[in-house]
Design an enzyme around this catalytic site. Structure first.
Site, PDB file in Angstrom:
ATOM      1  N   MET A  96      -2.178   6.941  13.530  1.00 26.36           N
ATOM      2  CA  MET A  96      -3.450   7.034  12.794  1.00 26.36           C
ATOM      3  C   MET A  96      -4.389   8.070  13.406  1.00 26.36           C
ATOM      4  SD  MET A  96      -4.184   3.035  11.997  1.00 26.36           S
ATOM      5  CE  MET A  96      -3.871   2.403  13.636  1.00 26.36           C
ATOM      6  N   LYS A 148      -5.077   1.720  -2.906  1.00 24.23           N
ATOM      7  CA  LYS A 148      -5.112   2.976  -3.670  1.00 24.23           C
ATOM      8  C   LYS A 148      -6.074   3.948  -3.016  1.00 24.23           C
ATOM      9  CE  LYS A 148      -3.642   2.042  -8.345  1.00 24.23           C
ATOM     10  NZ  LYS A 148      -4.028   1.322  -9.549  1.00 24.23           N
ATOM     11  N   ASP A 200       0.876  -1.160   0.000  1.00 20.37           N
ATOM     12  CA  ASP A 200       0.000   0.000   0.000  1.00 20.37           C
ATOM     13  C   ASP A 200       0.917   1.213   0.000  1.00 20.37           C
ATOM     14  OD1 ASP A 200       0.730   0.409   2.798  1.00 20.37           O
ATOM     15  OD2 ASP A 200      -0.583  -1.300   3.201  1.00 20.37           O
TER      16      ASP A 200
HETATM   17  N1  SAH Z   1       2.825  -0.738  11.395  1.00 17.45           N
HETATM   18  C1  SAH Z   1       3.103   0.662  11.265  1.00 17.45           C
HETATM   19  C2  SAH Z   1       1.919   1.500  11.680  1.00 17.45           C
HETATM   20  C3  SAH Z   1       0.685   1.250  10.838  1.00 17.45           C
HETATM   21  S1  SAH Z   1      -0.639   2.276  11.248  1.00 17.45           S
HETATM   22  C4  SAH Z   1       4.371   1.016  12.038  1.00 17.45           C
HETATM   23  O1  SAH Z   1       4.890   0.196  12.797  1.00 17.45           O
HETATM   24  O2  SAH Z   1       4.889   2.107  11.835  1.00 17.45           O
HETATM   25  C5  SAH Z   1      -0.394   3.664  10.169  1.00 17.45           C
HETATM   26  C6  SAH Z   1       0.089   4.856  10.947  1.00 17.45           C
HETATM   27  O3  SAH Z   1       1.486   4.795  11.151  1.00 17.45           O
HETATM   28  C7  SAH Z   1      -0.113   6.176  10.251  1.00 17.45           C
HETATM   29  O4  SAH Z   1      -1.441   6.640  10.350  1.00 17.45           O
HETATM   30  C8  SAH Z   1       0.845   7.059  11.040  1.00 17.45           C
HETATM   31  O5  SAH Z   1       0.302   7.394  12.298  1.00 17.45           O
HETATM   32  C9  SAH Z   1       1.994   6.104  11.278  1.00 17.45           C
HETATM   33  N2  SAH Z   1       3.104   6.287  10.331  1.00 17.45           N
HETATM   34  C10 SAH Z   1       3.667   5.341   9.562  1.00 17.45           C
HETATM   35  N3  SAH Z   1       4.710   5.838   8.875  1.00 17.45           N
HETATM   36  C11 SAH Z   1       4.801   7.145   9.210  1.00 17.45           C
HETATM   37  C12 SAH Z   1       5.689   8.208   8.851  1.00 17.45           C
HETATM   38  N4  SAH Z   1       6.705   8.029   8.005  1.00 17.45           N
HETATM   39  N5  SAH Z   1       5.485   9.422   9.418  1.00 17.45           N
HETATM   40  C13 SAH Z   1       4.487   9.628  10.285  1.00 17.45           C
HETATM   41  N6  SAH Z   1       3.620   8.667  10.662  1.00 17.45           N
HETATM   42  C14 SAH Z   1       3.784   7.441  10.152  1.00 17.45           C
END
Ligand code: SAH
Length: 252
Positions: A178, A63, A41
């Site tokens: 999120m 998407k 994704d």
């Molecule tokens: N499994 C992922 C999180 C999935 S939930 C992890 O461990 O990072 C998706 C959330 O992750 C997004 O809504 C945001 O809050 C956060 N996130 C992921 N990558 C990010 C980034 N580069 N910058 C800011 N927030 C991020």
């Protein structure tokens, strides 16, 4: 043609880290380069998605902005079917596959079908994104506990699973993932249950990427600041005294 009798499919649930390609693990990189099928994704970010080899079948299952987004059920079915065809499949997930993001559910769906699945942990955005913004999630002088929260719960759920009373009294760092669309509600809940209006807050958008942006304030003014600056996902919200270190430790 793949000979179904000799080649057994397998699914790797691979964490991509938060977006800086240098934060990919060596194992993640190797698997991405050798996969026959890659389901992804947009969360891993452009720099990492640009690395996906053209030789692999690449399926965008999320998407978001475009229009069609596969349901979790459809994603599970695709993973199962491709593995049953004998393919080596990488399911690429932002951050770490087992922190939010439904990696556990995907692993269960595969296990139920008797498909071999291997988890490849990634660097989670929950720790790395604050770190790139100069915020250690714990620090001896400021916080000896940290909790990770989903800011956007399943809207079909009747009641909130989050105990805001408990969270407001929690003395460690709160890291909300999120949470962009629900920031106002979440801040209101914390204030309602007595968290100090002066508690420092940072919202970090697109952390570890070239266009990372950090907005800092307090529980009292962060909602207004975020509206003004038109904050967009993906973003991490950090609440607690560790945010004070941003000034001192941030690189930008
Ligand atoms: N499994 C992922 C999180 C999935 S939930 C992890 O461990 O990072 C998706 C959330 O992750 C997004 O809504 C945001 O809050 C956060 N996130 C992921 N990558 C990010 C980034 N580069 N910058 C800011 N927030 C991020």
């Amino acid at each position: 043609m793949v000979d179904l009798r000799t080649q057994k499919g397998k699914v790797y649930l691979v964490g991509s880290g938060p977006g800086d390609p240098e934060l990919l693990t060596i194992k993640a990189k190797r698997l991405i380069e050798s996969a026959e099928v890659i389901l992804y994704d947009q969360l891993p970010g452009e720099a990492i998605l640009d690395m996906l080899p053209e030789s692999a079948e690449r399926i965008d299952v999320g998407k978001y902005a475009g229009c069609h987004k596969l349901s979790q059920w459809q994603i599970n079915e695709l993973l199962v079917n491709r593995a049953k065809e004998g393919k080596i499949v990488v399911r690429l997930k932002g951050g770490d596959p087992y922190l939010f993001g439904r990696g556990g559910e995907e692993a269960q769906a595969l296990a139920r079908e008797g498909i071999e699945v291997e988890i490849v942990p990634g660097i989670t955005s929950a720790i790395a994104v604050p770190a790139y913004a100069g915020i250690p999630v714990t620090h001896r002088d400021y916080a000896s506990m940290v909790t990770f929260i989903t800011g956007h719960e399943d809207p079909t759920k009747d009641e909130t699973a989050l105990d805001w009373d408990l969270l407001a009294r929690f003395e460690g760092t709160l890291v909300i993932l999120m949470g962009v669309s629900m920031l106002e509600r979440n801040v209101k809940e914390l204030l309602k249950y007595g968290k100090s209006i002066d508690t420092p807050v940072a919202v970090i958008e697109r952390g570890t990427r070239p266009d990372q942006r950090v907005t800092t304030g307090t529980l009292g003014d962060i909602v207004g600041l975020c509206k003004q600056r038109k904050i967009r996902a993906p973003a991490i919200t950090v609440i607690g005294d560790v945010v004070k270190l941003h000034q001192e430790l941030a690189r930008n």
